[in-house]
Scaffold this active site. Structure first.
Site, mmCIF file in Angstrom:
data_model
loop_
_atom_site.group_PDB
_atom_site.id
_atom_site.type_symbol
_atom_site.label_atom_id
_atom_site.label_comp_id
_atom_site.label_asym_id
_atom_site.label_seq_id
_atom_site.Cartn_x
_atom_site.Cartn_y
_atom_site.Cartn_z
ATOM 1 N N ALA A 13 0.817 -1.221 0.000
ATOM 2 C CA ALA A 13 0.000 0.000 0.000
ATOM 3 C C ALA A 13 0.850 1.270 0.000
ATOM 4 C CB ALA A 13 -0.930 0.007 1.207
ATOM 5 N N ASP A 159 20.565 2.945 -7.853
ATOM 6 C CA ASP A 159 21.844 3.670 -7.851
ATOM 7 C C ASP A 159 22.568 3.463 -9.182
ATOM 8 O OD1 ASP A 159 21.511 4.267 -4.960
ATOM 9 O OD2 ASP A 159 21.746 2.104 -4.797
ATOM 10 N N HIS A 187 23.838 0.271 -0.087
ATOM 11 C CA HIS A 187 22.869 1.240 -0.620
ATOM 12 C C HIS A 187 22.694 2.336 0.432
ATOM 13 C CE1 HIS A 187 19.421 3.190 -2.308
ATOM 14 N NE2 HIS A 187 18.768 2.993 -1.184
HETATM 15 P P1 NAX Z 1 5.905 4.005 2.119
HETATM 16 O O1 NAX Z 1 6.008 4.452 3.532
HETATM 17 O O2 NAX Z 1 5.108 4.777 1.136
HETATM 18 O O3 NAX Z 1 5.319 2.506 2.103
HETATM 19 C C1 NAX Z 1 5.784 1.513 2.948
HETATM 20 C C2 NAX Z 1 4.642 0.552 3.176
HETATM 21 O O4 NAX Z 1 5.132 -0.563 3.897
HETATM 22 C C3 NAX Z 1 3.489 1.142 3.989
HETATM 23 O O5 NAX Z 1 2.268 0.955 3.299
HETATM 24 C C4 NAX Z 1 3.529 0.327 5.289
HETATM 25 O O6 NAX Z 1 2.242 0.128 5.831
HETATM 26 C C5 NAX Z 1 4.151 -0.971 4.803
HETATM 27 N N1 NAX Z 1 4.769 -1.777 5.854
HETATM 28 C C6 NAX Z 1 5.450 -1.360 6.945
HETATM 29 N N2 NAX Z 1 5.827 -2.420 7.682
HETATM 30 C C7 NAX Z 1 5.393 -3.516 7.041
HETATM 31 C C8 NAX Z 1 5.448 -4.903 7.330
HETATM 32 N N3 NAX Z 1 6.037 -5.352 8.440
HETATM 33 N N4 NAX Z 1 4.902 -5.752 6.452
HETATM 34 C C9 NAX Z 1 4.286 -5.312 5.340
HETATM 35 N N5 NAX Z 1 4.180 -3.999 5.030
HETATM 36 C C10 NAX Z 1 4.722 -3.115 5.864
HETATM 37 O O7 NAX Z 1 7.408 3.802 1.637
HETATM 38 P P2 NAX Z 1 7.960 3.702 0.138
HETATM 39 O O8 NAX Z 1 8.248 5.043 -0.378
HETATM 40 O O9 NAX Z 1 7.091 2.784 -0.637
HETATM 41 O O10 NAX Z 1 9.392 3.017 0.416
HETATM 42 C C11 NAX Z 1 9.502 1.704 0.896
HETATM 43 C C12 NAX Z 1 10.945 1.410 1.296
HETATM 44 O O11 NAX Z 1 11.805 1.495 0.180
HETATM 45 C C13 NAX Z 1 11.523 2.360 2.343
HETATM 46 O O12 NAX Z 1 12.213 1.609 3.316
HETATM 47 C C14 NAX Z 1 12.520 3.184 1.540
HETATM 48 O O13 NAX Z 1 13.569 3.677 2.339
HETATM 49 C C15 NAX Z 1 13.001 2.145 0.566
HETATM 50 N N6 NAX Z 1 13.699 2.635 -0.632
HETATM 51 C C16 NAX Z 1 14.736 1.895 -1.099
HETATM 52 C C17 NAX Z 1 15.422 2.222 -2.245
HETATM 53 C C18 NAX Z 1 16.556 1.377 -2.748
HETATM 54 O O14 NAX Z 1 17.167 1.786 -3.744
HETATM 55 N N7 NAX Z 1 16.902 0.227 -2.171
HETATM 56 C C19 NAX Z 1 15.071 3.440 -3.002
HETATM 57 C C20 NAX Z 1 13.694 3.946 -2.744
HETATM 58 C C21 NAX Z 1 13.224 3.834 -1.318
HETATM 59 O O15 NAX Z 1 13.699 4.950 -0.601
#
Ligand code: NAX
Length: 328
Positions: A13, A159, A187
């Site tokens: 979500a 990246d 990362h």
């Molecule tokens: P959002 O906060 O929009 O969405 C995260 C979702 O995860 C929320 O809907 C939340 O309810 C859900 N969630 C939390 N804990 C959970 C669990 N235990 N089980 C299932 N769902 C759970 O974040 P978003 O912008 O979508 O980013 C998600 C993640 O990607 C973050 O940790 C962010 O730091 C990371 N990223 C990683 C990147 C990479 O290159 N590796 C780049 C983009 C991003 O910043």
């Protein structure tokens, strides 16, 4: 007809989830002829929004999409999973120390790793996107002793793509004519985008640029701090580009790298290039027959050595911290 591939997406979500699910369902993750079934994992507060996204997925009438299940139970979400995209994570909030962040994410990735261990299909492939991605991947991997360690990977493809784009802008050569770029390490801000083996229209990139100052002062920090620049400009963190990179990562893993090129991925170290064995660190990798392999035998100059070592040191510190917390 082919049996559908079960794809589990956590954090479905969230904003990356919203950018990712439609592309998976349209066939861009695995191929235009591969039917998929989506399993969405959310926390209870996220279930309703995930249901809304599922309604929109229905409304696309994607021919390849064979079903959508939504749950807040990891044991259900990973049951029979062939591909798992671990996107949901606990973000760093104000006043949170690194140890707190690692502990909070351990509370997510350890049980998810165990659920993968106990319920996923034998060919499970895991990509961790949620930050701190490398160490979250390590936590999940350690909780899944029955799954080959190499099936756990962390995303540095965003990246990699950012570095490709910056190099293309600087040289005026299209990204399609740039190859063999590497992201090394974590990362995080310590990641090292390496152009010394890259080719730009068939010529060595470092020789074409002939400007170590630009590499050190502009290129490397621009790539490493791009996430912050996106937040500053957009008022929200990278989502579509992160989803795109996740698609690229899995597509490459399954379908292979083109001849004469490689990509970057966080994979379990076998000790190559002095990276401690077992760490999940970004390397130059090729993919063939559904397996990543670390590109061997590259010369590492002093400029690169110092930067790779610094990023790997950070990964070792994160590993030691989660070990101290009993998470691995
Ligand atoms: P959002 O906060 O929009 O969405 C995260 C979702 O995860 C929320 O809907 C939340 O309810 C859900 N969630 C939390 N804990 C959970 C669990 N235990 N089980 C299932 N769902 C759970 O974040 P978003 O912008 O979508 O980013 C998600 C993640 O990607 C973050 O940790 C962010 O730091 C990371 N990223 C990683 C990147 C990479 O290159 N590796 C780049 C983009 C991003 O910043």
């Amino acid at each position: 007809t082919r049996t559908p591939v079960n794809v589990t997406v956590t954090g479905a979500a969230g904003q990356i989830g919203y950018a990712l699910l439609f592309r998976i369902a349209s066939g861009q993750l695995l191929g235009a002829d591969v039917p998929v079934k989506l399993n969405l994992l959310e926390i209870p507060q996220g279930l309703k929004a995930a249901e809304g996204t599922a309604m929109e997925l229905d409304d696309c009438a994607f021919p390849l999409l064979q079903g959508i299940d939504i749950t807040d139970d990891p044991n259900v979400a990973f049951n029979g999973a062939n591909v798992a995209l671990l996107v949901g994570a606990r973000p760093r909030t104000k006043g949170m120390e690194r140890g707190d962040l690692l502990e909070a994410n351990g509370g997510i990735f350890k049980p998810q790793g165990k659920a993968i261990n106990d319920h996923a299909a034998d060919d499970i492939k895991v990509l961790v996107v949620g930050n701190p991605a490398n160490t979250n991947a390590l936590i999940a991997q350690a909780a899944a002793p029955d799954v080959p360690a190499e099936r756990f990977t962390a995303m540095t493809r965003l990246d990699h793509n950012r570095a490709l784009s910056q190099l293309s802008k600087k040289t005026g050569v299209p990204v399609s004519e740039i190859s063999k770029l590497t992201i090394w390490g974590n990362h995080s801000a310590t990641q090292y985008p390496d152009v010394f083996h890259a080719e730009v229209a068939g010529k060595n990139a470092a020789e074409v640029l002939n400007d170590e100052q630009w590499l050190a002062d502009t290129f490397i920090p621009t790539v490493a701090k791009r996430g912050a620049a996106i937040i500053e400009a957009r008022g929200a963190s990278s989502a579509a580009s992160a989803a795109n990179a996740a698609i690229d990562h899995v597509y490459t893993w399954v379908n292979g790298t083109p001849a004469g090129d490689w990509t970057s991925a966080g994979v379990v170290s076998d000790g190559s290039y002095g990276v401690a064995e077992g760490l999940i660190s970004s390397f130059p990798v090729t993919a063939k027959d559904g397996k990543f392999e670390i590109v061997q035998g590259l010369d590492i100059n002093d400029f690169s050595r110092a930067r790779i070592d610094a990023s790997v040191k950070e990964l070792e510190e994160e590993r030691d911290a989660v070990r101290g917390l009993g998470l691995i």
